[in-house]
Design a protein around this motif. Structure first.
Motif: not given
Length: 442
Positions: A354-360, A365-370, A412-419, A423-427
């Motif tokens: 489950l680490a990838p779901f909590t890592e961001p 701030s977390f960088r989502f990329d390909r 998937g979309v966030l990684c396409q955006l490379d943004a 996320l922590r603050g939003i959740v």
């Protein structure tokens, strides 16, 4: 409508050609290897040709084929670059394009839904479609009160086409698996079958859109077009022009991509609490950015009904993982049916999976990329990886399928955006109790 069986047969034949074409290319590639060809180069060529055929056929068809292609397109960022580059353009097209139906079919469908005098409801109606969706197309028009509107019309025979496509696609899941290592495609097709009836009745979609429009009326960040009229196979809503998210992905500046990712994330995490519903079709074709920076959301055919907000078992899973309490996490997973009976999974294995779901959410701030998404796909898709076996012992209860689809699709979309996404603050804003026991952010 007597030509529907013939059309369906033709669609099935095109879909059936995909595995045959792949088999032919595999045989040819094997022959070239025997003749001394480079194995990696030949494999890459075969993958490229298979990808081109797959997305060419999905793009030509409508119904379940296009809907599956749209869902698949969200995970383009998980595909290694040498395979993704040749068909990225085809994937983007699947998000918003399909061959139009003839004007006579449009007239027949609208006559059935709104009566023979349907044109009297409009002062203008453009017979050329402005956009296409998986089971319908959109026309631009002017309502009798002067408002510009979008008229969504379902394709004739859409129900039969969906049933036929999804049956055929379920047989093809093994062919598609190489494009998305780590993603089990069969449950995705099964979910599409289960939700098909809801999406075929535009009255349900109209009700969903009305609920979102009411909750976000006057919102400074999100715009949901208001519904003007609806029928089982046609719907009229306000017309709003915006920049497609796919264009931001392809050509946006870093600032534009970060802004789009922020707006999308906030909308998806806030709506269960604000509306009691979750938009369950997160591909870029359903989101546009307006000139004033707001996110416009369309297509509410698929929603998860969450009257009490985000399901508590899912939030509790995230809370325990963030608090680094592996023993309690595994006990929770077993109690809620997330672990298969007889599993010998350890607490540490559950935490690692489950680490990838909590890592961001461990940083501000977390960088989502390909690269990050490809690493996660390889981690759970590699037969030699410990996480591969862990994944086989996990189970996803049916009531959480749509929420899981949204979570994976959004990533998937966030990684396409490379943004970069806070996320922590939003959740934390919408589910603050999740972070009560977690370590301080880094």
């Amino acid at each position: 409508m007597t030509d529907i069986p013939r059309r369906t047969a033709a669609r099935t034949a095109k879909l059936a050609s995909l595995p045959l074409g792949a088999a032919g290319r595999a045989a040819a590639g094997w022959g070239r290897r025997l003749a001394g060809g480079d194995g990696d180069e030949i494999s890459a060529q075969m993958m490229q040709k298979s990808a081109e055929q797959l997305f060419a056929v999905l793009g030509e068809l409508k119904g379940g084929a296009m809907k599956f292609g749209q869902a698949l397109s969200v995970f383009e960022a998980a595909v290694p670059e040498e395979y993704a580059a040749p068909f990225r353009e085809s994937l983007v097209k699947l998000q918003s394009a399909a061959p139009p139906m003839p004007p006579r079919d449009v007239d027949r469908m609208l006559s059935e839904q709104f009566g023979r005098g349907w044109r009297g409801r409009f002062t203008e109606f453009d017979d050329t479609p402005a956009a296409a969706a998986s089971i319908g197309q959109v026309h631009r028009a002017v309502w009798r009160d002067g408002r510009e509107v979008a008229v969504k019309v379902q394709y004739p025979g859409a129900e039969q086409a969906l049933l036929s496509d999804l049956r055929q696609l379920s047989r093809m899941s093994r062919l598609m698996q190489p494009f998305l290592p780590g993603l089990d495609i069969k449950p995705l097709i099964s979910e599409l079958q289960d939700r098909m009836a809801e999406e075929l009745d535009y009255r349900d979609e109209a009700d969903n859109q009305r609920a979102f429009a009411a909750a976000y009326d006057g919102d400074p960040q999100v715009l949901v077009p208001k519904v003007v009229a609806s029928a089982p196979k046609a719907m009229v809503s306000e017309w709003v022009t915006g920049r497609k998210l796919s264009d931001v992905i392809a050509r946006g500046t870093q600032e534009e991509r970060d802004h789009a990712a922020l707006q999308l994330s906030e909308f998806l995490y806030a709506s269960p609490e604000r509306v009691g519903l979750l938009h369950a079709d997160p591909h870029p074709g359903n989101f546009l950015l307006l000139d004033d920076g707001r996110l416009m959301v369309i297509d509410f055919g698929a929603v998860a009904r969450l009257p009490d907000g985000m399901p508590r078992p899912l939030s509790e899973m995230l809370r325990l993982a963030l608090a680094e309490r592996p023993v309690d996490l595994l006990a929770h997973l077993r109690r809620e049916g997330f672990v298969r009976a007889g599993s010998q999974m350890t607490a540490d294995e559950a935490m690692a999976y489950l680490a990838p779901f909590t890592e961001p959410m461990h940083t501000e701030s977390f960088r989502f990329d390909r690269a990050w998404l490809q690493k996660q796909a390889e981690r759970v898709g590699d037969l030699r990886s410990p996480q591969f076996n862990t994944g086989r012992e996990l189970n996803l209860p049916a009531q959480y399928l749509l929420v899981h689809r949204v979570t994976m699709g959004t990533i998937g979309v966030l990684c396409q955006l490379d943004a970069d996404v806070p996320l922590r603050g939003i959740v934390q804003q919408w589910n603050p109790w999740i972070f009560e026991d977690s370590p301080a952010s880094g």
